[in-house]
Motif scaffolding. Structure first.
Motif: not given
Length: 402
Positions: A332, A344, A348, A366, A370, A385-387
């Motif tokens: 990020s 980020g 995460g 996370a 991120i 986030s990718d979560d």
């Protein structure tokens, strides 16, 4: 209206909110579960807007995370949107820009671009800029009318950066006290002279609005914002990472082959280059007053250089350090709240780094990478986030860093 209504906070991609107290530590205020990996959020008075790779664009209450509305599409919307007083503008990966009512999410207009869109939108002086596979298009924000399209030899990548004209004064200020006369004499000013039909005065007029984009074939292009006419082009090397950043009359760009270059915004003249063995993965964030540049890379470092000649700025026991080591590749773009930089990575992790003594200050984990760039507000930070979650992190502005 807050000051974070588009990617990295403004049309210059500065990533700065120096006017607020940065977080000494952070706590999760709320978390929103969305559909698909989450992009970069933007803010207005009381709402946070964000798109996802799953194809939806969300409007959530800033204070609670409660969903206000969802705009559903068939293509990814994780490129950062833009919000003004009346509309949210979001782009989809298939090359469509939608203008939505900020209260209801109802569509007001949409425009098909000449190519697929993956980069964040930018807004300046009533013009909406969209970089796509065929080049850069400028739209009238009120109606969606296409004002111009400038074709490029390869796709525009990363967010466009728009100089609103005040950069001319900043550039002259940046030149003071440095060997500016030699640089000015060496500038290739033929393009500027041809533009005016007269001999060049080697200055960038304060009223000149410019758009800057990076491309997949390693080129930075400067365009006149009114009609999209080319002012200059400059080669970088590899594919530009995350788009240009404008600061103090210069354009900073990093590429995926490991070169960061600082270009004179008026002419494209190179001020300095900084090279590493791995590729850069983020745009640069610049603190002109501190003469410091921050940029993330695939080698797992946030690189820290000066703005004079691009030298490493941090010192170790025996030699200079290239920057701050992260848990994974920086994914990020760095942004700064007060004196705290937030960035980020692919593991995460979100870091808070004190820019006055650059070392990690706090850490938030996370459950997925991120990749979205955080949005900053007083005592609040919003990051995806990718979560498939959007996080709202808060802090106490009265708590001191040291």
């Amino acid at each position: 209206m807050t000051e974070w209504n588009q990617y990295k906070g403004d049309s210059r991609n500065s990533g700065l909110r120096r006017d607020i107290e940065g977080p000494a530590r952070i706590e999760a205020a709320w978390t929103a579960d969305l559909v698909g990996p989450v992009g970069s959020p933007v803010l207005d008075r009381d709402t946070v807007y964000v798109g996802t790779a799953g194809g939806n664009c969300y409007a959530l209450e800033r204070g609670t995370g409660r969903r206000r509305w969802v705009f559903e599409t068939q293509a990814a919307t994780d490129a950062a949107p833009v919000v003004d007083r009346d509309r949210l503008y979001c782009g989809t990966a298939d090359g469509t820009v939608h203008a939505l009512d900020i209260s209801t999410g109802e569509a007001q207009w949409h425009v098909e671009l000449p190519g697929a869109l993956e980069s964040p939108l930018a807004l300046s002086e009533g013009r909406l800029y969209a970089g796509h596979a065929a080049g850069l298009s400028a739209l009238e924000a009120e109606t969606g009318t296409e004002l111009w399209t400038h074709e490029t030899e390869s796709a525009v990548v990363g967010s466009p950066a728009i100089a609103d004209g005040r950069e001319g004064e900043q550039r002259r200020s940046a030149l003071e006290g440095e060997p500016g006369e030699e640089l000015l004499e060496s500038m290739d000013s033929d393009l500027l002279a041809a533009e005016r039909g007269e001999e060049p005065d080697r200055r960038w007029a304060t009223t000149a609005e410019r758009a800057f984009v990076g491309t997949a074939d390693g080129t930075v292009v400067s365009l006149e914002a009114e009609a999209g006419e080319e002012v200059w082009t400059a080669p970088v090397g590899g594919t530009v990472a995350a788009g240009p950043t404008i600061a103090d009359g210069r354009v900073y760009v990093g590429d995926d082959e490991g070169t960061m270059v600082a270009l004179d915004a008026a002419t494209g003249q190179t001020w300095f280059t900084y090279e590493i063995r791995d590729g850069f993965t983020t745009s640069a964030t610049v603190l002109p007053a501190a003469e410091t540049t921050f940029i993330g890379a695939a080698d797992g470092y946030l690189h820290v250089t000066d703005t004079t000649v691009g030298r490493r700025k941090l010192r170790g026991w025996l030699f200079s350090r290239k920057g701050i080591e992260l848990d994974g590749a920086a994914s990020s773009c760095p942004v700064i709240a007060g004196d705290v930089l937030c960035v980020g990575d692919a593991s995460g992790s979100l870091y808070g780094i004190d820019v006055t003594d650059p070392d990690p200050y706090w850490h938030f984990a996370a459950d997925g990478a991120i990749r979205g760039t955080p949005a900053i507000a007083p005592e609040r930070l919003y990051v995806g986030s990718d979560d498939e979650r959007l996080y709202c992190l808060e802090w106490d502005a009265d708590e001191q860093l040291h």
